[in-house]
Structure formats: C-alpha cells, structure tokens
Design a protein around this motif. Structure first.
Motif, PDB file in Angstrom:
ATOM      1  N   GLN A   2      71.110  69.334  30.539  1.00 34.30           N
ATOM      2  CA  GLN A   2      72.086  68.292  30.260  1.00 34.30           C
ATOM      3  C   GLN A   2      73.341  68.561  31.083  1.00 34.30           C
ATOM      4  N   GLU A   4      77.421  67.913  30.925  1.00 33.05           N
ATOM      5  CA  GLU A   4      78.534  67.492  30.074  1.00 33.05           C
ATOM      6  C   GLU A   4      79.323  66.383  30.765  1.00 33.05           C
ATOM      7  N   ASN A   5      79.942  65.530  29.960  1.00 34.26           N
ATOM      8  CA  ASN A   5      80.820  64.498  30.507  1.00 34.26           C
ATOM      9  C   ASN A   5      81.905  65.153  31.347  1.00 34.26           C
ATOM     10  N   SER A   6      82.276  64.495  32.423  1.00 26.76           N
ATOM     11  CA  SER A   6      83.451  64.932  33.181  1.00 26.76           C
ATOM     12  C   SER A   6      84.626  64.088  32.687  1.00 26.76           C
ATOM     13  N   ARG A  10      79.956  59.988  32.384  1.00 26.14           N
ATOM     14  CA  ARG A  10      78.874  60.635  31.649  1.00 26.14           C
ATOM     15  C   ARG A  10      77.588  60.537  32.456  1.00 26.14           C
ATOM     16  N   TYR A  11      76.640  61.443  32.150  1.00 26.43           N
ATOM     17  CA  TYR A  11      75.450  61.611  32.973  1.00 26.43           C
ATOM     18  C   TYR A  11      74.199  61.699  32.112  1.00 26.43           C
ATOM     19  N   GLU A  12      73.120  61.107  32.597  1.00 25.29           N
ATOM     20  CA  GLU A  12      71.820  61.274  31.967  1.00 25.29           C
ATOM     21  C   GLU A  12      70.745  61.043  33.025  1.00 25.29           C
ATOM     22  N   LEU A  72      82.994  56.377  31.238  1.00 23.85           N
ATOM     23  CA  LEU A  72      83.222  56.520  29.804  1.00 23.85           C
ATOM     24  C   LEU A  72      83.904  55.262  29.282  1.00 23.85           C
ATOM     25  N   ASP A  80      82.160  51.272  29.454  1.00 21.19           N
ATOM     26  CA  ASP A  80      80.948  52.086  29.557  1.00 21.19           C
ATOM     27  C   ASP A  80      79.960  51.335  30.439  1.00 21.19           C
TER      28      ASP A  80
END
Length: 188
Positions: A2, A4-6, A10-12, A72, A80
C-alpha cells in the motif's frame, strides 16, 4: 503493498475495473502527444492490449504495476478525482534480461492536472514507498529510471525534480515501432 496518501493525493493499484478511467485519460490528444503522436486509444486497445500488459508486470508483493492517482477530497479545485497514474516495473521488463533492482517509473496525467506538481508529488510518494517496502521484503532497489520522448519537456522536468540525471538517448520498441527516447536515472 500500500502507498500512504501524500499531501494532496491518494494511491491504489489499477485493476481491469479501471478500464474506463484509462480509456478516458487516453482520449485527450495532448495527453497522448508524446506517446503515439496524439492518437486516442480505443476501448478495444485498453481491454485487449493495455490491461493485459499491466497484468503482465503487476506484482502486489513488490509494488510493481500501475498506481491510480486521485486527488484528496480536500483539494478544492478537483475534489476526489482520478487525475492519472504512476507506472512501476523493472527496467527492460520486456527483454530477456529485466533489471529487477532498477525500477522504471512512468506517469500519465490529465491535462487539467498539469502544472500543479501532482505528477512529481505522486512519483516521489510511490518511489519512497517502494524503497521502504523493498527493505522489508529484502528485494533491494538500486535505481529508479524513466524514459521520455526527447521533446517531452514536461516529463523530463519531472525526472529532474525527482533527482534523476540524463544517462543517454536510446530507443525502445512500442506497438507503433521503435522510437527514440531519453533515459534518466538516479541511485537510491
């Protein structure tokens, strides 16, 4: 793995369910300008070529794959929103000798997100997470590298902001044939 958000993102991992997002991104001729001369992708190209290619180099244990980048919700101008992706795979992945400790990093972002530092922020966050993760799984990363069309000043600017340095002009095979690129790299 995973990420983490910067600060703003956000990342996925990208999955085949994201085909429409990938298709929409590739409809902008300016986004595709340095990829294939500005030709939008068809949905068949996304489903029959791009998605299987992503699956071919994706590895959740190592963090390789395509990472979807969304702003975000606190980002007032975009909310978003999907704005692009970061690619991670071993350099020379499609050769007989892929470089597993030298990871290729690439990106493609919507035109609405250009000039705001999102691609640099995302690439830094992904690279940082990969280094931390690699130390945990004991698969060392020695370098991050990137390639771009020599005329793609935007991508080259991101490479230098990441700390990469020019290595050489070279060529790569693409579905459209062999193309000239510049190679940038940095030691980890």
């Amino acid at each position: 793995m995973q990420i983490e958000n910067s600060e703003r993102l956000r990342y996925e991992p990208v999955t085949e369910e994201d085909a429409q997002l990938l298709f929409d991104l590739n409809q902008d001729p300016e986004v595709m300008r340095y990829i294939n001369g500005g030709k939008p992708s068809t949905m068949a190209e996304i489903e029959d070529y791009f998605i299987p290619r992503i699956k071919g180099f994706s590895n959740s244990d190592t963090g390789w794959g395509l990472w979807k980048v969304n702003t975000l919700a606190s980002e007032s101008d975009l909310g978003d929103t999907f704005i692009g992706w970061i690619l991670v795979r071993p350099m020379d992945f499609y050769t007989d000798e892929p470089k597993h400790s030298d990871l290729e990093v690439g990106w493609r972002f919507t035109q609405a997100s250009w000039g705001k530092g999102y691609a640099t922020e995302a690439a830094k966050a992904v690279c940082k997470a990969l280094v931390v993760h690699a130390s945990v799984i004991e698969k060392p990363i020695t370098h991050f590298s990137a390639i771009a069309d020599p005329a793609n000043k935007g991508s080259i600017n991101i490479m230098t902001k990441l700390g990469m340095e020019y290595i050489k002009n070279t060529s790569v095979d693409t579905p459209e044939g062999e193309v000239e690129v510049v190679l940038y790299s940095m030691a980890v």
